[in-house]
Scaffold this active site. Structure first.
Site, PDB file in Angstrom:
ATOM      1  N   HIS A  26      41.756  44.803  43.961  1.00 49.10           N
ATOM      2  CA  HIS A  26      40.572  45.034  44.817  1.00 49.10           C
ATOM      3  C   HIS A  26      40.949  45.684  46.154  1.00 49.10           C
ATOM      4  O   HIS A  26      40.538  45.240  47.226  1.00 49.10           O
ATOM      5  CB  HIS A  26      39.815  43.717  45.045  1.00 49.10           C
ATOM      6  CG  HIS A  26      39.171  43.190  43.792  1.00 49.10           C
ATOM      7  ND1 HIS A  26      37.851  43.413  43.482  1.00 49.10           N
ATOM      8  CD2 HIS A  26      39.675  42.489  42.757  1.00 49.10           C
ATOM      9  CE1 HIS A  26      37.566  42.839  42.318  1.00 49.10           C
ATOM     10  NE2 HIS A  26      38.659  42.281  41.852  1.00 49.10           N
ATOM     11  N   TYR A 275      45.194  34.102  45.582  1.00 48.67           N
ATOM     12  CA  TYR A 275      44.540  34.848  46.668  1.00 48.67           C
ATOM     13  C   TYR A 275      45.269  34.628  47.993  1.00 48.67           C
ATOM     14  O   TYR A 275      45.410  35.549  48.787  1.00 48.67           O
ATOM     15  CB  TYR A 275      43.054  34.436  46.783  1.00 48.67           C
ATOM     16  CG  TYR A 275      42.191  34.981  45.664  1.00 48.67           C
ATOM     17  CD1 TYR A 275      42.623  34.922  44.341  1.00 48.67           C
ATOM     18  CD2 TYR A 275      40.962  35.552  45.901  1.00 48.67           C
ATOM     19  CE1 TYR A 275      41.847  35.411  43.301  1.00 48.67           C
ATOM     20  CE2 TYR A 275      40.168  36.048  44.866  1.00 48.67           C
ATOM     21  CZ  TYR A 275      40.629  35.968  43.568  1.00 48.67           C
ATOM     22  OH  TYR A 275      39.852  36.463  42.541  1.00 48.67           O
TER      23      TYR A 275
HETATM   24  C1  HEM Z   1      43.485  34.240  37.020  1.00 53.43           C
HETATM   25  C2  HEM Z   1      42.493  35.076  37.300  1.00 53.43           C
HETATM   26  C3  HEM Z   1      42.463  35.927  38.540  1.00 53.43           C
HETATM   27  C4  HEM Z   1      43.479  36.318  39.361  1.00 53.43           C
HETATM   28  C5  HEM Z   1      44.962  36.032  39.228  1.00 53.43           C
HETATM   29  C6  HEM Z   1      42.900  37.106  40.424  1.00 53.43           C
HETATM   30  C7  HEM Z   1      43.617  37.675  41.447  1.00 53.43           C
HETATM   31  C8  HEM Z   1      43.086  38.351  42.518  1.00 53.43           C
HETATM   32  C9  HEM Z   1      43.822  38.867  43.628  1.00 53.43           C
HETATM   33  C10 HEM Z   1      45.339  38.734  43.790  1.00 53.43           C
HETATM   34  C11 HEM Z   1      42.984  39.457  44.471  1.00 53.43           C
HETATM   35  C12 HEM Z   1      43.321  40.165  45.785  1.00 53.43           C
HETATM   36  C13 HEM Z   1      43.196  39.150  46.909  1.00 53.43           C
HETATM   37  C14 HEM Z   1      43.566  39.720  48.259  1.00 53.43           C
HETATM   38  O1  HEM Z   1      44.323  40.680  48.358  1.00 53.43           O
HETATM   39  O2  HEM Z   1      43.078  39.144  49.247  1.00 53.43           O
HETATM   40  C15 HEM Z   1      41.677  39.315  43.905  1.00 53.43           C
HETATM   41  C16 HEM Z   1      40.528  39.764  44.489  1.00 53.43           C
HETATM   42  C17 HEM Z   1      39.295  39.604  43.946  1.00 53.43           C
HETATM   43  N1  HEM Z   1      38.977  38.958  42.774  1.00 53.43           N
HETATM   44 FE1  HEM Z   1      40.235  38.061  41.522  1.00 53.43          FE
HETATM   45  N2  HEM Z   1      41.552  37.172  40.251  1.00 53.43           N
HETATM   46  C18 HEM Z   1      41.242  36.459  39.108  1.00 53.43           C
HETATM   47  C19 HEM Z   1      39.997  36.249  38.586  1.00 53.43           C
HETATM   48  C20 HEM Z   1      38.843  36.729  39.137  1.00 53.43           C
HETATM   49  C21 HEM Z   1      37.536  36.423  38.657  1.00 53.43           C
HETATM   50  C22 HEM Z   1      37.218  35.523  37.452  1.00 53.43           C
HETATM   51  C23 HEM Z   1      36.659  37.059  39.492  1.00 53.43           C
HETATM   52  C24 HEM Z   1      35.164  37.044  39.478  1.00 53.43           C
HETATM   53  C25 HEM Z   1      34.444  36.044  39.034  1.00 53.43           C
HETATM   54  C26 HEM Z   1      37.433  37.752  40.512  1.00 53.43           C
HETATM   55  C27 HEM Z   1      36.908  38.502  41.546  1.00 53.43           C
HETATM   56  C28 HEM Z   1      37.634  39.037  42.591  1.00 53.43           C
HETATM   57  C29 HEM Z   1      37.043  39.773  43.698  1.00 53.43           C
HETATM   58  C30 HEM Z   1      35.566  40.107  43.907  1.00 53.43           C
HETATM   59  C31 HEM Z   1      38.098  40.113  44.555  1.00 53.43           C
HETATM   60  C32 HEM Z   1      38.005  40.903  45.867  1.00 53.43           C
HETATM   61  C33 HEM Z   1      37.859  39.938  47.040  1.00 53.43           C
HETATM   62  C34 HEM Z   1      37.877  40.707  48.364  1.00 53.43           C
HETATM   63  O3  HEM Z   1      37.044  41.580  48.545  1.00 53.43           O
HETATM   64  O4  HEM Z   1      38.768  40.396  49.204  1.00 53.43           O
HETATM   65  N3  HEM Z   1      38.750  37.516  40.265  1.00 53.43           N
HETATM   66  N4  HEM Z   1      41.763  38.656  42.698  1.00 53.43           N
END
Ligand code: HEM
Length: 301
Positions: A26, A275
């Site tokens: 993201h 996160y």
């Molecule tokens: C094991 C499953 C998942 C992992 C390992 C994961 C991992 C991550 C990571 C590492 C980031 C970046 C965080 C940052 O740099 O601050 C991220 C961002 C994000 N994830 Fe996930 N994620 C997972 C599942 C999901 C699911 C199920 C959703 C939605 C229901 C989701 C929605 C998002 C969104 C919207 C962002 C962006 C947040 C922002 O704008 O800072 N993720 N995710």
């Protein structure tokens, strides 16, 4: 669960070919501020303060799931919407997909590191999300698509009644997609540009819906969508009114106030540590100041 975070981030980085020192996912997005106004129906479901009295200030970030900050907006990808309802209060972190690929975070790391066709053979449960993902249309606007928080959360009201729900953000402006052949002509950053233009003339609005679980619905399996006929309650409206520079330090999908509880979904429970680690890596790698406005934590943790 926390010890899995480095493995998950490494798998994400490999999957997205993330530049070293850059975000793990993201990377590209736009941050907005606005307000959330709860509906009277919200207080019947949860005793949580921000669901009974409003409007409350919020911070929201629209994003593309890729770790490449220069990826074109017309690339096939999930879109994300993170909403923070005030410092340390409640975050809803959602995507344009209604179900997740795997039942466990360990499987998600394996999924990212394997050939999808081989993985699906041994894990048929990831087929619905993959199918959805491959068929997903390209939104015309971040403001004209729906976002789903996928995991179940328990809402507890004043009477102590408990009900599992899943959150959905419904675009008040309606759904609009762009044909794949036309998308590139809209420009490399058309989603960011369109949002900036739209918010200058009117607020960007979403209704928050709580989809109510019936006793037979799984609350710990993000690969399974609940039947389409489940009742939905409109619990409030999000109105985003301005773009703000930078991005929130970190969203936390398990950040919930009194009146809301996380489900035992293992994917949900693995996310906060991933996160936090991702935010730490971003902050360490970048000297650029992050947005420190209401709704953001002062630092990860
Ligand atoms: C094991 C499953 C998942 C992992 C390992 C994961 C991992 C991550 C990571 C590492 C980031 C970046 C965080 C940052 O740099 O601050 C991220 C961002 C994000 N994830 Fe996930 N994620 C997972 C599942 C999901 C699911 C199920 C959703 C939605 C229901 C989701 C929605 C998002 C969104 C919207 C962002 C962006 C947040 C922002 O704008 O800072 N993720 N995710």
């Amino acid at each position: 669960m926390d010890e899995l975070a480095p493995t998950l981030l490494a798998a994400l980085r490999r999957y997205y070919a993330a530049p070293s020192g850059g975000p793990a996912a993201h990377a590209k997005g736009t941050t907005c501020r606005g307000v959330f106004t709860p509906s009277p129906a919200a207080a019947r479901l949860t005793r949580s303060a921000h669901m009974r009295k409003g409007p409350v200030p919020v911070l929201a970030r629209f994003s593309n799931a890729s770790a490449l900050s220069n990826a074109p907006d017309w690339a096939r990808d999930r879109r994300g919407l993170g909403v923070s309802f005030g410092p340390g209060t409640h975050d809803i972190v959602a995507v344009t997909l209604p179900a997740w690929f795997t039942r466990t975070p360990e499987d998600f790391a394996a999924f990212l590191s394997s050939r999808q066709s081989e993985f699906v053979r041994e894990h048929p449960e990831c087929e619905p999300a993959l199918r959805r993902s491959r068929a997903a249309p390209l939104p015309l606007s971040y403001a004209q698509t729906c976002y789903h928080a996928i995991h179940a959360f328990a809402l507890i009201n004043d009477q102590g009644e408990r009900r599992f729900v899943r959150w959905h953000w419904q675009a008040v402006a309606g759904i609009a997609n762009v044909a794949p052949g036309e998308a590139a002509a809209r420009g490399h950053d058309f989603l960011q540009d369109e949002l900036a233009a739209r918010i200058r003339s009117a607020s960007v609005t979403f209704d928050l819906e709580a989809e109510l679980a019936e006793p037979e619905d799984p609350v710990d399996d993000p690969t399974v969508e609940w039947p389409v006929l489940r009742s939905r309650v409109r619990v409030g409206r999000l109105a985003l009114t301005a773009i703000v520079p930078g991005r929130p330090v970190s969203f936390d999908p398990c950040r919930v106030p009194d009146g809301i509880e996380c489900s035992p979904d293992p994917v949900l429970l693995a996310r906060p540590a991933a996160y936090r680690l991702a935010a730490n890596q971003r902050l360490t790698a970048s000297a650029r100041p992050e947005t420190g406005v209401a709704g953001c934590r002062a630092g990860p943790g």
